[in-house]
Design a protein around this motif. Sequence first.
Motif, PDB file in Angstrom:
ATOM      1  N   ILE A 269       0.889  -1.314  -0.001  1.00 28.58           N
ATOM      2  CA  ILE A 269       0.027  -0.050  -0.016  1.00 28.58           C
ATOM      3  C   ILE A 269       0.954   1.221   0.291  1.00 28.58           C
ATOM      4  O   ILE A 269       0.543   2.348  -0.830  1.00 28.58           O
ATOM      5  N   GLY A 270       1.897   1.225   0.801  1.00 23.47           N
ATOM      6  CA  GLY A 270       2.840   2.543   1.036  1.00 23.47           C
ATOM      7  C   GLY A 270       3.471   2.854  -0.034  1.00 23.47           C
ATOM      8  O   GLY A 270       3.590   4.119  -0.436  1.00 23.47           O
ATOM      9  N   VAL A 271       4.145   1.992  -0.764  1.00 25.79           N
ATOM     10  CA  VAL A 271       5.250   2.249  -1.913  1.00 25.79           C
ATOM     11  C   VAL A 271       4.410   2.819  -3.163  1.00 25.79           C
ATOM     12  O   VAL A 271       4.718   3.958  -3.488  1.00 25.79           O
TER      13      VAL A 271
ATOM     14  N   MET B 255       5.760   3.956   6.528  1.00 22.88           N
ATOM     15  CA  MET B 255       5.924   3.373   5.260  1.00 22.88           C
ATOM     16  C   MET B 255       6.108   4.655   4.060  1.00 22.88           C
ATOM     17  O   MET B 255       6.953   4.581   3.450  1.00 22.88           O
ATOM     18  N   VAL B 256       4.916   5.277   4.365  1.00 26.62           N
ATOM     19  CA  VAL B 256       4.917   6.315   3.098  1.00 26.62           C
ATOM     20  C   VAL B 256       5.956   7.349   3.511  1.00 26.62           C
ATOM     21  O   VAL B 256       6.610   7.881   2.569  1.00 26.62           O
ATOM     22  N   LEU B 257       5.968   7.699   4.503  1.00 25.44           N
ATOM     23  CA  LEU B 257       7.152   8.739   5.068  1.00 25.44           C
ATOM     24  C   LEU B 257       8.558   8.139   4.566  1.00 25.44           C
ATOM     25  O   LEU B 257       9.478   9.184   3.954  1.00 25.44           O
ATOM     26  N   SER B 258       8.739   7.107   4.924  1.00 25.13           N
ATOM     27  CA  SER B 258      10.438   6.408   4.327  1.00 25.13           C
ATOM     28  C   SER B 258      10.358   6.410   2.777  1.00 25.13           C
ATOM     29  O   SER B 258      11.388   6.935   2.381  1.00 25.13           O
ATOM     30  N   VAL B 259       9.253   5.996   2.119  1.00 26.82           N
ATOM     31  CA  VAL B 259       9.531   5.785   0.917  1.00 26.82           C
ATOM     32  C   VAL B 259       9.554   7.280   0.064  1.00 26.82           C
ATOM     33  O   VAL B 259      10.034   7.782  -0.799  1.00 26.82           O
TER      34      VAL B 259
ATOM     35  N   ILE C 139      10.826  -0.384  10.069  1.00 23.78           N
ATOM     36  CA  ILE C 139      10.015   0.214  10.957  1.00 23.78           C
ATOM     37  C   ILE C 139       8.914  -0.357  11.319  1.00 23.78           C
ATOM     38  O   ILE C 139       8.424  -0.432  12.622  1.00 23.78           O
ATOM     39  N   VAL C 140       8.160  -0.608  10.278  1.00 19.55           N
ATOM     40  CA  VAL C 140       6.816  -1.316  10.576  1.00 19.55           C
ATOM     41  C   VAL C 140       6.738  -2.519  11.060  1.00 19.55           C
ATOM     42  O   VAL C 140       5.897  -2.940  12.186  1.00 19.55           O
ATOM     43  N   PHE C 141       7.928  -3.532  10.950  1.00 14.34           N
ATOM     44  CA  PHE C 141       8.195  -4.834  11.336  1.00 14.34           C
ATOM     45  C   PHE C 141       8.130  -4.734  13.009  1.00 14.34           C
ATOM     46  O   PHE C 141       7.636  -5.454  13.785  1.00 14.34           O
ATOM     47  N   ALA C 142       9.116  -3.778  13.192  1.00 17.59           N
ATOM     48  CA  ALA C 142       9.520  -3.452  14.755  1.00 17.59           C
ATOM     49  C   ALA C 142       8.165  -2.952  15.408  1.00 17.59           C
ATOM     50  O   ALA C 142       8.125  -3.418  16.639  1.00 17.59           O
TER      51      ALA C 142
END
Length: 282
Positions: free
Chosen positions: A80-82, A163-167, A211-214
Amino acid sequence: MSRAPYWLASPGVVAALALVALPLAMTFALSFQPFSSAGGVGLGFTVENYIQVATDDYYLTIFLRTFKLALLVTAVAVLIGVPEAYVLSRLSPGMRALSLVIVLGPLLISVVVRTLGWSILFGNSGIINNVLLALGLVSTPVRLMFSFTGMAIALVHVLVPFMVLSVWASLQKLDPATEQAAESLGAGPLTIMTRIVLPQVLPGVLSGGLIVFALAASAFATPAIIGGRRLKVVPTTIYDEFLSNLNWPLGAALSLILLVIVLTVSLGANKYLERRFSQVFQ
């Protein structure tokens, strides 16, 4: 040599030692103490807490459920995020600002409030089941509360913005001229995405996935509310051991095992994926 940088960094170092390193050291020491029914923590040194976790199927099931949930949430967050971050980067400045507010706005709301909102939607008499029943898609309410599926959906909603922020951060470094050059040479959209865009945003995908996994593996509020008392994960089990059973040494052992597994999986996955993608896109 000037000592000014060390003095400037010293408050952060002291805070990290006091708020992170010291509690971890105390938890580590506590995990090797025996349990006492009288005071919770007995005297002496023992590895019985770790042996109990490693040999008891009850705890093994909880750990498997926790990491199955974390992996599923991470995979869905990537899917979803990428694309979401990529689409946002291609919008006009005005629409981009509005879309970012919509995507990142939930981060301004407490995770407990968001999870309580999902519990209202997931109930047997909630909006989701009422709509499904009204449309005739189901004959009986779908069980979403106190279910693995419900926990996964709620955690995805909570963690996708990370995820959105990282990508998004990686996409800011992406040169649009490389895509235009590939297109002018006859490359199709799929080729441009896999050979041009993905290798350049891979660091953001990896960091966002870690980040999401942790966060998913260590989440407490969402599994506690959506999963309830029966569908336990490791963080809710740690809570029960500390505050319900008063078995602090076992709770500390569970905490250390969770920390070690999350760090090992995150670092191992990071190295493997970096090596794998470097070979594929070389």
